[in-house]
Design an enzyme around this catalytic site. Sequence first.
Site: not given
Ligand code: NAD
Length: 464
Positions: A170, A245, A279, A371
């Site tokens: 996903k 991660e 990240c 972050e």
């Molecule tokens: P997020 O955690 O919401 O999204 C990451 C993934 O998780 C996406 O595929 C999303 O669809 C999915 N997801 C979201 N809610 C979910 C749930 N309840 N259950 C299962 N899957 C779910 O991240 P974001 O909103 O896109 O970004 C927000 C913050 O996260 C960023 O500003 C950053 O600080 C952090 N981030 C970190 C990384 C990393 O590589 N560590 C990557 C992206 C974002």
Amino acid sequence: MKARDGMYIGGQWRPARGPDTIAVVNPADEQVIAHVPAGTALDVDDAVRAAREALPGWAATPPAERAARIAALRDVLVARADEIAETVTAELGAPLQLSQTVHAGVPVLVAGSYAELAASYSFEEKTGNSTVLLEPVGVVGAITPWNYPLHQVVAKVAPALAAGCTVVLKPAEDTPLTAQLFAEAVDEAGLPAGVFNLVTGLGPVAGQALAAHEDVDLVSFTGSTAVGRQIGATAGGAVKRVALELGGKSANVILPSADLAKAVNVGIANVMSNSGQTCSAWTRMLVHKDQYDEAVALARAAVAKYVPGERIGPLVSARQQQRVRGYIEKGVAEGARLVAGGPEAPRETGYYVSPTVFADVTPEMTIAQEEIFGPVVSLLKYEDEDDALRIANGTVYGLAGAVWAADEAEAVAFARRMDTGQVDINGGRFNPLAPFGGYKQSGVGRELGQHGLSEYLQTKSLQF
Ligand code: NAD
């Protein structure tokens, strides 16, 4: 932009179960470039079933043959590199050159490394009177973010396939087109039906359904700490394996003996790359008090080269742009000194944020703790090495970092005391075989190389 209107399940593109779609937006010009289906729990269920059905066959496939299929997948990624780079640029906003070298290039290295590992890894060990079999964990649910749309996918799927697991992916809703291209590549590489499946959709709907699915054996998630925490709790409740991660707030420690100009320049480049959406970015630059003013001047000059729309792209979405600008405002409000950039958008169109440098940042400030995920660097002053170490280790995160010193041994001695999963010594290069993952709240588990492969294996001991 070309988009598929279905899900890739059981080796075919099938219509989604529901009518909803997600608009994909080009963050550089705010135009909708495509629509992809918004998957529901029903699509996830179909995909998990297909992965389960394919599991016995794939798990029993000799590792050398699995390796050959992963090598074929790598070859397709090479052949389609231009298309991949253009797609990442269109949906993430990364400058094309970055998309070519990093977004399209690194996944080729990682897929290649797992083709080699699958062929050479010993899936059997001997200890005393036991033979230990290293067997695939089973069906993997992979949930990936948008910041490195293909790398994050390959860093999960390639080791899972090498281990003999089957996968349901996903991907992030902001970057689904790259994930669709990856599914096409899997198909072209001739992987058996059901070994890899793709469901596009929203996190709280399709992501949640995948993370909570009772027939998924391991959930591998990369993204925000908030969602990671929730996924970890769900997996714990169901007693299933989980790899997380999460975020980082990595320290770039410049010791007094270092080449200051080089350390500052590389440090700024590290954060500006991918518009700060990395990240492992070294978002805290730690400088000795005697060199601090010089470092601030060097940082100001270095960041001036990152002209928005040329060398640095936009952020992925309006939401991320707002979030990062909010952090910059908070930095000012808490008393940090703006040296470059600021909260105002540098361009009228596109989700751009000004490359920003803060000086006089103290360790307890929000911008030194949380972050930000944008092109924002904080310069912190330290008194001596112990003070530098306290500051470096003084966040809830521990994903990456850097140490600079004239003498490599001096830098290594400092790195040994850091609570973090990776440290680059004097600008050491990215290594696709080095384990990547977090200490503390940066996560659970490791990706890449042999350590990344073992995440997808479980042991069975036979006693003789
Ligand atoms: P997020 O955690 O919401 O999204 C990451 C993934 O998780 C996406 O595929 C999303 O669809 C999915 N997801 C979201 N809610 C979910 C749930 N309840 N259950 C299962 N899957 C779910 O991240 P974001 O909103 O896109 O970004 C927000 C913050 O996260 C960023 O500003 C950053 O600080 C952090 N981030 C970190 C990384 C990393 O590589 N560590 C990557 C992206 C974002």
